[in-house]
Design a protein around this motif. Structure first.
Motif, PDB file in Angstrom:
ATOM      1  N   ALA A   1       0.807  -1.227   0.000  1.00  0.00           N
ATOM      2  CA  ALA A   1       0.000   0.000   0.000  1.00  0.00           C
ATOM      3  C   ALA A   1       0.842   1.281   0.000  1.00  0.00           C
ATOM      4  CB  ALA A   1      -0.976  -0.022   1.152  1.00  0.00           C
ATOM      5  N   PRO A   2       1.853   1.378   0.879  1.00  0.00           N
ATOM      6  CA  PRO A   2       2.648   2.612   0.844  1.00  0.00           C
ATOM      7  C   PRO A   2       3.267   2.857  -0.528  1.00  0.00           C
ATOM      8  CG  PRO A   2       3.229   1.310   2.765  1.00  0.00           C
ATOM      9  CD  PRO A   2       2.349   0.454   1.919  1.00  0.00           C
TER      10      PRO A   2
ATOM     11  N   LEU B   1       0.652   4.061  -2.909  1.00  0.00           N
ATOM     12  CA  LEU B   1       0.248   5.412  -2.503  1.00  0.00           C
ATOM     13  C   LEU B   1       1.151   6.444  -3.157  1.00  0.00           C
ATOM     14  CD1 LEU B   1      -1.856   6.503  -0.448  1.00  0.00           C
ATOM     15  CD2 LEU B   1       0.039   6.823   1.112  1.00  0.00           C
TER      16      LEU B   1
ATOM     17  N   VAL C   1      -6.051   4.968  -2.622  1.00  0.00           N
ATOM     18  CA  VAL C   1      -5.495   3.668  -2.241  1.00  0.00           C
ATOM     19  C   VAL C   1      -6.035   3.257  -0.880  1.00  0.00           C
ATOM     20  CG1 VAL C   1      -3.366   2.421  -1.726  1.00  0.00           C
ATOM     21  CG2 VAL C   1      -3.391   4.157  -3.511  1.00  0.00           C
ATOM     22  N   GLN C   2      -6.545   2.029  -0.798  1.00  0.00           N
ATOM     23  CA  GLN C   2      -6.976   1.497   0.496  1.00  0.00           C
ATOM     24  C   GLN C   2      -6.119   0.286   0.825  1.00  0.00           C
ATOM     25  OE1 GLN C   2      -9.033   3.157   2.216  1.00  0.00           O
ATOM     26  NE2 GLN C   2      -9.845   4.500   0.633  1.00  0.00           N
ATOM     27  N   THR C   3      -6.041  -0.026   2.102  1.00  0.00           N
ATOM     28  CA  THR C   3      -5.173  -1.137   2.493  1.00  0.00           C
ATOM     29  C   THR C   3      -5.971  -2.257   3.145  1.00  0.00           C
ATOM     30  OG1 THR C   3      -3.264  -1.731   3.826  1.00  0.00           O
ATOM     31  CG2 THR C   3      -4.722  -0.099   4.720  1.00  0.00           C
ATOM     32  N   GLY C   4      -5.385  -3.430   3.230  1.00  0.00           N
ATOM     33  CA  GLY C   4      -6.104  -4.502   3.896  1.00  0.00           C
ATOM     34  C   GLY C   4      -5.632  -5.900   3.599  1.00  0.00           C
ATOM     35  N   GLY C   5      -4.522  -6.055   2.859  1.00  0.00           N
ATOM     36  CA  GLY C   5      -4.013  -7.407   2.651  1.00  0.00           C
ATOM     37  C   GLY C   5      -4.317  -7.959   1.269  1.00  0.00           C
ATOM     38  N   SER C   6      -3.520  -8.959   0.863  1.00  0.00           N
ATOM     39  CA  SER C   6      -3.659  -9.536  -0.486  1.00  0.00           C
ATOM     40  C   SER C   6      -5.055 -10.084  -0.727  1.00  0.00           C
ATOM     41  CB  SER C   6      -2.652 -10.664  -0.690  1.00  0.00           C
ATOM     42  OG  SER C   6      -1.349 -10.212  -0.490  1.00  0.00           O
ATOM     43  N   SER C   7      -5.607 -10.826   0.242  1.00  0.00           N
ATOM     44  CA  SER C   7      -6.927 -11.426   0.021  1.00  0.00           C
ATOM     45  C   SER C   7      -7.972 -10.353  -0.178  1.00  0.00           C
ATOM     46  CB  SER C   7      -7.329 -12.282   1.217  1.00  0.00           C
ATOM     47  OG  SER C   7      -6.432 -13.331   1.373  1.00  0.00           O
ATOM     48  N   ARG C   8      -7.846  -9.277   0.571  1.00  0.00           N
ATOM     49  CA  ARG C   8      -8.833  -8.209   0.421  1.00  0.00           C
ATOM     50  C   ARG C   8      -8.682  -7.541  -0.939  1.00  0.00           C
ATOM     51  NH1 ARG C   8      -9.475  -2.855   3.871  1.00  0.00           N
ATOM     52  NH2 ARG C   8     -11.352  -2.086   2.856  1.00  0.00           N
TER      53      ARG C   8
ATOM     54  N   LEU D   1     -15.530  -3.557  -5.991  1.00  0.00           N
ATOM     55  CA  LEU D   1     -15.343  -2.438  -5.067  1.00  0.00           C
ATOM     56  C   LEU D   1     -14.083  -1.663  -5.401  1.00  0.00           C
ATOM     57  CD1 LEU D   1     -16.225  -3.874  -1.581  1.00  0.00           C
ATOM     58  CD2 LEU D   1     -17.318  -1.973  -2.726  1.00  0.00           C
TER      59      LEU D   1
ATOM     60  N   GLY E   1      -2.645 -17.726   6.154  1.00  0.00           N
ATOM     61  CA  GLY E   1      -3.345 -17.027   5.090  1.00  0.00           C
ATOM     62  C   GLY E   1      -2.448 -16.016   4.413  1.00  0.00           C
ATOM     63  N   ARG E   2      -1.371 -15.622   5.072  1.00  0.00           N
ATOM     64  CA  ARG E   2      -0.502 -14.605   4.475  1.00  0.00           C
ATOM     65  C   ARG E   2       0.354 -15.196   3.380  1.00  0.00           C
ATOM     66  NH1 ARG E   2      -0.373  -9.662   8.064  1.00  0.00           N
ATOM     67  NH2 ARG E   2      -2.234 -10.203   9.224  1.00  0.00           N
TER      68      ARG E   2
ATOM     69  N   ASP F   1       2.547  -8.312  10.536  1.00  0.00           N
ATOM     70  CA  ASP F   1       3.290  -7.578   9.509  1.00  0.00           C
ATOM     71  C   ASP F   1       4.783  -7.790   9.637  1.00  0.00           C
ATOM     72  OD1 ASP F   1       0.917  -5.228  10.288  1.00  0.00           O
ATOM     73  OD2 ASP F   1       1.075  -6.127   8.298  1.00  0.00           O
TER      74      ASP F   1
END
Lengths: 271, 236, 284
Positions: free
Chosen positions: B2-3, B6, B23-30, B39, B113-114, B139
């Motif tokens: 994300a950074p 951005l 830009v929104q953040t939240g992980g690969s799955s998201r 979305l 999951g990561r 993280d």
């Protein structure tokens, strides 16, 4: 309006149930307690260690924070010189607004290494309890402070006139009279402790196991959701919502228990 | 990621007035889920697309490597693949068994999951159940701080981040893998065995503004941004 | 002649109380000391007034201050009246043991314990998607209001309940309407609780991270409307500390600014309360 607030809860419960439905129908509630372990990527969903982790952390922190909070409030009102009392309360008010990430980060960088040196691995139940205590203390202290300030001064004056010492006034009069406020504060603190996510995530170690002693790492239900939600798909995601639902059930159980012990009078006793 | 996106977004907006990149953040799955749902126009994933995700289109913008880190005070210089497997499965529990000081090993693993974990498991041929970890982190930075705070810890994180933090003075050290040192250089030349592509995901092959942006992100215009986030830019 | 065991209790209590105060002060000083130590050199007027650059490692936090202010503002504007109203309703218009009152109170208590991340996911589904607000300051503020309401309502309600019964009886004996009694007698007497409710609510709102990631989002641009996505200070701290390599120094600095803000807000609130009390000639 009050119903609006309550229906909010129904909304949220409804939402969580909706999202956990796939898990409920495909996995079933029993597996949450009977599966081999928490390996959601491999279809195994036992979460009892996280339930015990959550409870130990929350209860441990209440044991520390409640006395500290209430005694600090007493300090502010009866033992500190006025200026000191004022600044002490201000300090606690600031503590109330510090983000959980700051607590978590500080805990990880400052609290955990000494614990690691004492007894590895460091991130542990102990670290979690300590940080949680720090986080819920302001809530308990500030509500206790406000309750104590509402004890009618005539009570204190009469007691002192009768020759009671300061400590007697506190233990025999102030605390019992402000009991319901103290309990509310403690209870709200407990609720916060059960729901805390970010700080716990950073200092507890996040290992899914029943803690056997204070230095064992634990994972709480909340940290679990935060840790895995971003990367969870399908059933894993539903299972996480289901664990959230279970947490809410837990809170509900605590609430109902607390209600049972609550005072019966609607208002403070007449003078 | 994300950074990084951005900053790329900001530069794109500066170069192409009138555009707006949120830009929104939240992980690969998201990233993948939101793209699927519509979305998000573009999703970020710190891994390659899996065969199951073949309805989506991926565009690689940078490379990253995963390296094993230990505390700087630990005298160990290298660990073999089988040793790492044994440490992570709990067969080896003391540093002494691999030639280090007499101290219990604190194993740091990533949450399930990561993508980092998945790649680690794949490379070392382990499954989640086999791993006996003492600390599970979310993280990269959390992993780095955990290892830096415990002289007997071992973990794995993004190479770039580790390199940067080590240079800044944090007491961690990257271990070589299969005799290849872990650094951005070796990831760039492709000889480091454990690397992953940072991918921008779209629902269909990109068109219009999306396409322009992705091309921008893959171009040399943003190499400095990628380097400043400690990833490896694509070779043109 | 005082009974001997009184001295034990007296000194014991004194020791306990001072020890508690010390135990609370120490971590606070340690924490703020740490923040000051690591963050002080990075704070400057430039830091407060300029935009973040290089993923937050350079530049400042101006847009974030604005975003945070707006989010918290929305939260309090929504939560305060609803909170106060509900608290009064619960305390004055429903009997303690009545079914309605109990259920509402139980629901609020449970709400207080819902994890912040679930609020975030709920806020996302409800405000961002169902109501179509998208990632916006508005979604974030409204979600926060939901989180803060239970805390405020319970605190204020407790405060009302702590007012002695005969205040109400005297008021009724004097023939005051319920509304007059509430506005002119009970409200001023419940000020301590009201303030605490506000401070706790505000504190919780500024401290919240997980809920906002999913609702007001991550964008660090200066917001131009309430429908814009904006990053709150707490999220910025999280990002810098956990996601961005080398973000530590500015994370500390941002945290320090946040603590400073809290300090200013608390001082202002106290000052306002004192002015109010002096104006109404109430004992403080």
């Amino acid at each position: 309006m009050a119903w609006g607030a309550a229906s909010l809860l129904l909304f949220i419960i409804g939402f969580v149930v909706l999202e956990s439905w796939p898990a409920l129908s495909h996995i079933g509630l029993w597996r949450l307690f009977l599966d081999a372990g928490w390996f959601p990527t491999e279809q195994s969903y036992q979460l009892t260690p996280m339930v015990t982790g959550t409870m130990f952390a929350a209860i441990g922190s209440i044991f520390l924070a409640a006395p500290l909070g209430i005694l600090s409030a007493v300090f502010c009102h009866f033992y500190a010189p006025p200026i000191l009392g004022l600044w002490f309360r201000r300090m606690v008010e600031i503590l109330a607004g510090i983000p959980s990430v700051v607590f978590g980060f500080w805990g990880l960088v400052v609290l955990v290494p000494p614990i690691a040196a004492w007894h590895p691995p460091g991130p542990s139940l102990l670290a979690g309890i300590l940080i949680l205590t720090l986080m819920i203390l302001p809530t308990i202290m500030l509500i206790a402070h406000s309750s104590i300030s509402q004890v009618p001064t005539s009570y204190i004056q009469s007691a002192t006139a009768l020759g009671l010492s300061r400590s007697a006034v506190i233990w025999r009069i102030i605390l019992p009279v402000s009991r319901r406020g103290l309990l509310t504060g403690t209870f709200l603190g407990l609720a916060r402790a059960l729901g805390e996510t970010m700080a716990i995530l950073m200092v507890c170690g996040n290992v899914v196991q029943h803690p056997s002693h204070l230095f064992d790492p634990i994972r709480t239900l909340t940290a679990n959701i935060a840790l895995e939600m971003a990367y969870a798909v399908d059933h894993h995601r539903s299972a996480l919502f289901l664990s959230g639902l279970i947490l809410m059930m837990l809170v509900m159980a605590v609430v109902i228990l607390a209600e049972a012990f609550h005072q019966k009078t609607p208002y403070a006793a007449a003078k | 990621m994300a950074p990084l996106l951005l900053e790329i977004g900001k530069r794109f907006e500066a170069d192409h007035p009138g555009t707006r990149i949120d830009v929104q953040t939240g992980g690969s799955s998201r990233g993948i889920a939101d793209t699927n749902k519509g979305l998000a126009d573009i999703g970020m994933a710190s891994r390659a697309l899996t065969p199951r995700e073949n309805n989506l289109h991926g565009s690689v913008v940078a490379q990253d490597g995963i390296g094993i880190i230990i505390h700087k005070s630990n005298p160990i210089r290298e660990l073999g693949i089988d040793q790492i497997q044994d440490i992570y499965t709990g067969r080896i529990t003391n540093w002494q068994e691999v030639g280090g000081p007499t101290a219990p090993i604190t194993v740091v693993n990533k949450a399930q999951g990561r993508s980092t974990l998945e790649l680690f498991l794949q490379f070392f041929q382990l499954s989640t159940r086999d791993i006996h970890a003492h600390v599970v982190i979310g993280d990269n930075e959390q992993g780095i701080k955990t290892v830096a705070g415990n002289p007997h810890a071992i973990g794995y994180v993004s190479i770039g981040t580790a390199q940067f933090n080590a240079v800044q003075g944090l007491p961690i050290r990257l271990l070589p893998l299969q005799n290849i040192p872990a650094s951005l250089e070796t990831v760039r030349t492709g000889i480091f065995p454990l690397s992953r592509p940072l991918t921008l995901v779209t629902k269909s092959p990109p068109t219009g503004l999306t396409k322009t942006f992705i091309q921008f992100a893959q171009s040399s215009h943003v190499h400095d941004l990628i380097l400043s986030q400690y990833f490896v830019p694509l070779q043109d | 002649m005082l009974p001997p065991n009184n001295t034990i209790r007296e000194t014991g209590t004194t020791v306990l109380v001072w020890a508690a105060a010390a135990l609370v002060t120490m971590p606070f000083l340690w924490l703020t000391g740490d923040l000051l130590w690591h963050g002080w050199h990075h704070i400057s007027l430039n830091f407060v007034f300029s935009d973040p650059q290089d993923a937050g490692r350079e530049g400042g936090i101006a847009p974030l201050l604005v975003s945070t202010g707006l989010i918290v503002g929305i939260c309090m504007i929504v939560a305060l009246p609803i909170g106060l109203g509900t608290a009064v309703l619960l305390s004055e218009y429903t009997h303690r043991e009545q079914e309605n009152g109990r259920w509402i109170r139980t629901s609020l208590d449970v709400l207080a314990g819902v994890p912040s991340i679930i609020f975030g996911l709920f806020g996302n589904a409800f405000f961002c998607q169902a109501l179509g607000l998208g990632f916006s300051l508005l979604s974030g503020g409204l979600t926060l209001a939901c989180m803060v309401l239970p805390l405020m309502i319970r605190t204020v309600e407790e405060s009302f309940r702590a007012i002695a019964l005969d205040q109400r009886l005297s008021a009724m004996a004097l023939g005051m309407s319920r509304r007059t009694m509430i506005l002119h007698i009970l409200l001023p007497a419940a000020i301590p609780g009201l303030l605490v409710g506000c401070i706790l609510g505000l504190g919780r709102a500024m401290a919240e991270t997980a809920a906002l990631i999913f609702t007001s989002g991550y964008v660090d641009r200066m917001p131009t409307s309430l429908m814009d996505s904006g990053r709150a200070l707490s999220i910025h701290i999280y990002d810098l500390a956990m996601n961005v390599a080398g973000g530590n120094p500015n994370a500390y600095a941002t945290a320090l600014v946040l603590v400073g803000l809290l300090f200013i807000i608390n001082l202002s609130a106290s000052w306002i309360a004192e002015q109010w009390a002096a104006f109404h000639q109430l004992p403080t």
